[in-house]
Design an enzyme around this catalytic site. Structure first.
Site, PDB file in Angstrom:
ATOM      1  N   ASN A   1     -13.483  24.953  22.938  1.00 11.42           N
ATOM      2  CA  ASN A   1     -14.190  23.767  23.601  1.00 11.42           C
ATOM      3  C   ASN A   1     -14.703  22.920  22.317  1.00 11.42           C
ATOM      4  OD1 ASN A   1     -15.186  22.039  25.528  1.00 11.42           O
ATOM      5  ND2 ASN A   1     -16.902  23.563  26.137  1.00 11.42           N
TER       6      ASN A   1
ATOM      7  N   GLU B   1     -20.828  20.317  31.050  1.00  8.42           N
ATOM      8  CA  GLU B   1     -20.002  20.613  29.867  1.00  8.42           C
ATOM      9  C   GLU B   1     -20.537  19.612  28.738  1.00  8.42           C
ATOM     10  OE1 GLU B   1     -16.611  19.948  27.214  1.00  8.42           O
ATOM     11  OE2 GLU B   1     -17.531  18.532  28.669  1.00  8.42           O
TER      12      GLU B   1
ATOM     13  N   GLU C   1     -13.863  19.906  32.130  1.00  8.31           N
ATOM     14  CA  GLU C   1     -14.082  18.798  31.033  1.00  8.31           C
ATOM     15  C   GLU C   1     -14.523  17.437  31.294  1.00  8.31           C
ATOM     16  OE1 GLU C   1     -14.010  19.198  27.450  1.00  8.31           O
ATOM     17  OE2 GLU C   1     -12.243  20.682  27.898  1.00  8.31           O
TER      18      GLU C   1
ATOM     19  N   CYS D   1       1.946  35.432  15.247  1.00  9.84           N
ATOM     20  CA  CYS D   1       1.136  35.335  16.400  1.00  9.84           C
ATOM     21  C   CYS D   1       1.623  34.850  17.476  1.00  9.84           C
ATOM     22  CB  CYS D   1       0.071  34.449  15.789  1.00  9.84           C
ATOM     23  SG  CYS D   1      -0.500  33.095  17.183  1.00  9.84           S
TER      24      CYS D   1
ATOM     25  N   ASP E   1     -10.227  39.049  19.837  1.00  8.19           N
ATOM     26  CA  ASP E   1      -8.966  38.458  18.995  1.00  8.19           C
ATOM     27  C   ASP E   1      -8.628  39.631  17.940  1.00  8.19           C
ATOM     28  OD1 ASP E   1      -7.168  36.994  18.030  1.00  8.19           O
ATOM     29  OD2 ASP E   1      -8.344  35.138  18.173  1.00  8.19           O
TER      30      ASP E   1
ATOM     31  N   HIS F   1      -2.370  29.933  21.230  1.00  8.05           N
ATOM     32  CA  HIS F   1      -3.231  31.450  20.787  1.00  8.05           C
ATOM     33  C   HIS F   1      -3.412  32.190  21.498  1.00  8.05           C
ATOM     34  CE1 HIS F   1      -4.899  33.587  17.454  1.00  8.05           C
ATOM     35  NE2 HIS F   1      -6.225  33.430  18.234  1.00  8.05           N
TER      36      HIS F   1
END
Length: 933
Positions: free
Chosen positions: A617, A680, A675, A478, A579, A550
């Site tokens: 998240n 949020e 954040e 990856c 993905d 990632h």
């Protein structure tokens, strides 16, 4: 006459075409070498499921065969009357050959002497001359009761009626069409021999037909036929038949074309099949269907504009021109088949296509740019790695279309025109789990029978090797691309190959790196880590993980299907996360998920939105193991840090050196709200409360908080690293804390490497006054990092803090990656000519002061040719062995290179270089070369 009736599945015809193409390219043969086609008499109509061919076999009685059907011949062939009869032997049925010989003999009879003014009077005086002959056809026909025959009542020239319209030449205007359709960068469209027509749907392209005589709309019945797949069917959108007729029905065009052409005096092809195709984006009142119009006519040539709908199937469309002659009350079909397919792609420049992007400047990056930049490392120390997509190289488009067909089980269906399906299919076919995909993953460090995952520098070598061998390429992980998991099936190379195929097929795509990326195995949208009384992780329960980084892909599309589902028009249009990592052993694809749904916590919208929401998240929760487990801490800022992509400049941007300007675009605000903000927190609560642990996440258990301080500088290989943990007392009384900091080696996907500990330190019963913040330091030695870490140089830092007066301890953790050096590249100071030899200089440095770098291999890849005997070329890259780099050694390597001639329409060339060693991850470098205009 004996008739042999043969039923030939259309798939055989498709295979014949593909094998012929492969054979020509394998042996370097021109398109028309040898017998270019076969000739068969055919039925007047084509079956949608199969093609019926009647092959006339001449029997002893010499009975004549059926009408002639033919395929496309080499361009600029002579007219039939000028051809030597030997050319036709073996190509025509015997009876057709006899007829052509007879016609030729009649045409070659000497003409009678002409009469001029000098001899006309004397001839008239001596001879009886016929000046006119009237057969009284209609009068005689009435008296003889033959006036019902249509042939007795026609006005046309019988010679023209007897001669059916035949195609002698077909010009696809490959280069002109390619420029107008933004496909001129594909090398296959610019090769000198056998260029391939590549166009985009929803936009007109033109072709020119040349016949043996002028086309006459009153005499000639002509059809233009397109089909795709083994069993073309009008009902499935895989077959279309367009008939040439007069009229002004241009409903298949868009509003702009309609307004421009509605006053023109034009002839059009209209679809005669019983299906019409309507756009997914009904912005006009006109149906979206195949169509064509006459652009111009000159003598024997006819130039036609062909329009494909904006939702047509993506792939290789075969085509034919069919002319029909009525003889003895029966239709005789003459069909000219094109020798090469027309490749039709998605069209982000077309406002009716579902992948339409209004700001076309962005398409220079997300479709046309062949070079990329992938971010890796950790959010503490962001690194960049250049990547060559090379989506326009020879063979890459064929490979992309092959993989799309493979993802659809080699069947052709309307779903292959749906960008949602295409994106999801490509995310699945890239991995080797379940579909025998492109890349095979490996994580045990044994790569002797393949390529080390960190050594890949571009997508073209991967697809080239895959198409050559027909087997998954070894190996991927990856970090080269987007990450893989579960069990860490990290095939980073997979994710980088996905943008290549997406851009090749016309789907706008960008590579996205999510730092501190969560892997939520049970879809609770929380990352749950369990520790024992000593703060050691209970590994058999810790299935969730957080990776250093990632990588996945975002693709751009509009979602009229979600508009209809939710009643919120346009809310979920735009970027979608896809993905290619097989997240679980039973999940081999992920997405597309709208970024708007991820940001708003609408986890029920799109594909796999729960999983992707957790990646960016999720709440990071630490639990003390027990029955039941006790939540000891949660961190809302632990996951989804500095989400990054390359700045969309449309070209090369250089390396990332810690400054975003001109290189890195931060996408964090596109994936989630700021954040810690009220919005949020509300969204996270809405999403996570749908998970089984959501009700426990928002409780504060102690008035002491611990956190990791930002590093003073980016940690580099060969240097010690100083870590700092801060403890803050938010209460009103003094507390005594005991803090242990531990550093352990991990893989880049977050799994521990055995029981090894790189460094640890205990701070016992340290006083912490009310409102006070204290910092605790731990130094990690460079030699210990190299000795215990794998090639990713990744570590996990953990802090366990016991607070006086509270039963449960605090726990906090983070990941850290060490930065490796790059390769400094230099080349020509100014622009050069394509094909001109220039010097490429690469400066290599061993950053280790006590250890040599062994097994050195230098790799070069890009749009250049290498003129150096030290290098070998295989699978689109050059490789050379180098001597070991001694401790601290700096070495300069010079190589002669030549920028490639193709693509001719690009004034830029890119070179990616890499140094592979046994001791460290690859060093990488990049050089940009400008070409003279």
């Amino acid at each position: 006459m004996k008739l042999l009736r043969v039923e030939i599945k259309s798939s055989l015809r498709s295979l014949r075409s593909r094998f012929a193409k492969m054979y020509r390219r394998m042996y370097g043969l021109p398109k028309y070498q040898g017998k270019a086609f076969s000739v068969f008499p055919t039925k007047p109509k084509r079956s949608s499921e199969s093609r019926i061919v009647e092959n006339s076999l001449k029997d002893a009685s010499g009975t004549q065969g059926q009408p002639l059907s033919y395929c496309f011949r080499p361009r600029r062939w002579p007219r039939p009357s000028e051809r030597d009869s030997s050319v036709w032997e073996g190509l025509l049925a015997p009876e057709s050959l006899d007829k052509l010989r007879e016609l030729r003999a009649q045409r070659e009879k000497p003409a009678p002497p002409s009469l001029d003014d000098s001899n006309l009077a004397s001839v008239k005086a001596e001879c009886l001359l016929v000046e006119d002959l009237d057969l009284h056809v209609r009068e005689n026909a009435e008296e003889h009761h033959t006036d019902l025959f249509e042939c007795t009542d026609r006005d046309q020239d019988p010679q023209l009626v007897d001669e059916c319209l035949l195609v002698e030449d077909l010009d696809l205007h490959v280069r002109e069409n390619a420029e107008e359709h933004h496909t001129d960068l594909f090398e296959c469209t610019d090769r000198d021999q056998d260029p391939q027509l590549v166009v985009r749907r929803g936009q007109e392209f033109k072709l020119t037909l040349t016949f043996q005589r002028p086309w006459n709309s009153e005499l000639d019945d002509m059809h233009l036929v397109f089909w795709i797949g083994g069993e073309p069917n009008p009902q499935k959108g895989t077959y279309v038949d367009m008939k040439l007729e007069e009229g002004k029905d241009i409903g298949y065009m868009d509003d702009l074309a309609y307004r421009a052409l509605q006053s023109s005096d034009t002839l059009f092809f209209n679809i005669i099949s019983n299906t019409t195709t309507t756009s997914l984006l009904p912005q006009t009142n006109h149906p979206r269907e195949w169509g064509a119009r006459i652009l111009s006519q000159s003598e024997n040539s006819l130039t036609v504009g062909v329009y494909s709908p904006p939702d047509v199937i993506v792939g290789e469309w075969e085509y034919a021109v069919r002319t029909i002659k009525v003889k003895d009350g029966k239709d005789e079909n003459y069909e000219c088949e094109g020798s090469e397919e027309v490749i039709i792609l998605l069209n982000p420049w077309c406002q009716d296509d579902q992948v339409y992007m209004e700001d076309t400047d962005y398409l220079k990056e997300y479709i046309l740019n062949q070079v990329g930049l992938v971010f890796c490392g950790s959010y503490h120390s962001i690194q960049s790695k250049p990547w060559s997509y090379d989506q326009f190289l020879e063979g890459i488009l064929d490979a992309s279309l092959h993989l799309l067909r493979k993802a659809n089980d080699f069947e052709v269906s309307a779903s292959m025109g749906d960008p949602v399906y295409i994106a999801r299919a490509l995310s699945r076919i890239m991995n080797n789990l379940g579909d025998c995909g492109v890349l095979e993953g490996r994580w045990d460090g044994e790569y002797s029978d393949g390529t080390r995952p960190v050594s890949w520098m571009g997508s073209a070598p991967i697809l080239t090797e895959y198409m050559e061998k027909g087997q998954p390429v070894k190996y991927g992980q990856c970090w080269v691309f987007p990450g893989w998991a579960a069990p860490p099936s990290s095939l980073s190379t997979w994710r980088r190959a996905s943008p290549l195929m997406a851009r090749a097929l016309g789907l706008p795509c960008r590579s996205v790196t999510n730092f501190s990326s969560a892997h939520d195995t049970d879809l609770t949208m929380t990352i749950d880590r369990y520790v024992d009384d000593n703060g050691d992780e209970v590994e058999n329960k810790n299935n969730d993980s957080v990776w250093n980084f990632h990588v996945w892909n975002d693709v751009w599309m509009l979602r009229p299907d979600l508009d209809r589902l939710t009643g919120k028009k346009g809310k979920y249009d735009g970027w979608h996360a896809v993905d290619a990592t097989p997240q679980e052993l039973t999940v081999f694809q992920c997405g597309p998920s709208p970024l708007a749904a991820i940001k708003e916590g609408d986890v029920h919208i799109g594909y796999d939105t729960k999983f992707i929401f957790a990646e960016v998240n999720a709440e990071y929760c630490n639990w003390k193991d027990g029955s039941p487990p006790v939540l000891i801490s949660s961190n809302s800022n632990r996951v989804g840090r500095k989400i990054s992509t390359k700045l969309p400049t449309g070209g090369f941007v250089g390396y990332y050196n810690g400054i975003d300007e001109g290189v890195r675009q931060d996408l964090t605000d596109q994936y989630k709200n700021p954040e810690g903000s009220m919005t949020e927190r509300v969204i996270v609560k809405k999403a996570t409360r749908k998970g089984k642990l959501g009700n426990y996440l928002f409780k504060n258990n102690t008035d002491v908080q611990i956190s990791f301080d930002e590093l003073d500088e980016r940690p580099r290989v060969g240097q010690d690293v100083t870590l700092k943990v801060s403890a803050r007392n938010t209460g009103s009384e003094t507390r005594s804390v005991s803090l242990r900091i531990t550093v352990r080696p991990i893989n880049y996907w977050g799994a521990f490497r055995g029981k090894d500990v790189i460094a640890t330190k205990l701070f016992d019963k340290e006083p912490l006054e009310a409102g006070q913040t204290r910092s605790f330091e731990l130094t990690v030695g460079a030699d210990d990092i190299l000795r215990l870490c794998d090639e990713s140089l990744s570590m996990k830092v953990m802090a366990l803090c016991s607070v006086q007066g509270f039963k449960e301890p605090l726990f906090h953790s983070d990941e850290l990656a060490i930065k490796t050096p790059g390769i400094r590249c230099s080349g020509p100071s100014g622009s050069v000519d394509a094909g001109e030899t220039v010097d490429l200089e690469m400066t290599l440095k061993n950053p280790l002061s006590k250890q040599a770098l062994t097994g050195c291999k230098l790799k070069i890849q890009g749009t250049v040719l290498v003129d150096d005997d030290r290098f070998t070329h295989k699978h689109a890259r050059y490789t050379a062995d180098l001597d070991d780099l001694q401790p601290g050694e700096v070495r300069t390597v010079s190589v002669k290179i030549r920028p490639t001639l193709l693509p001719k329409n690009s004034q830029e060339r890119e070179v990616n270089v890499g140094l592979e060693t046994r001791e460290l991850p690859d060093f990488v470098g990049n050089l940009h070369i400008d070409l003279n205009i």
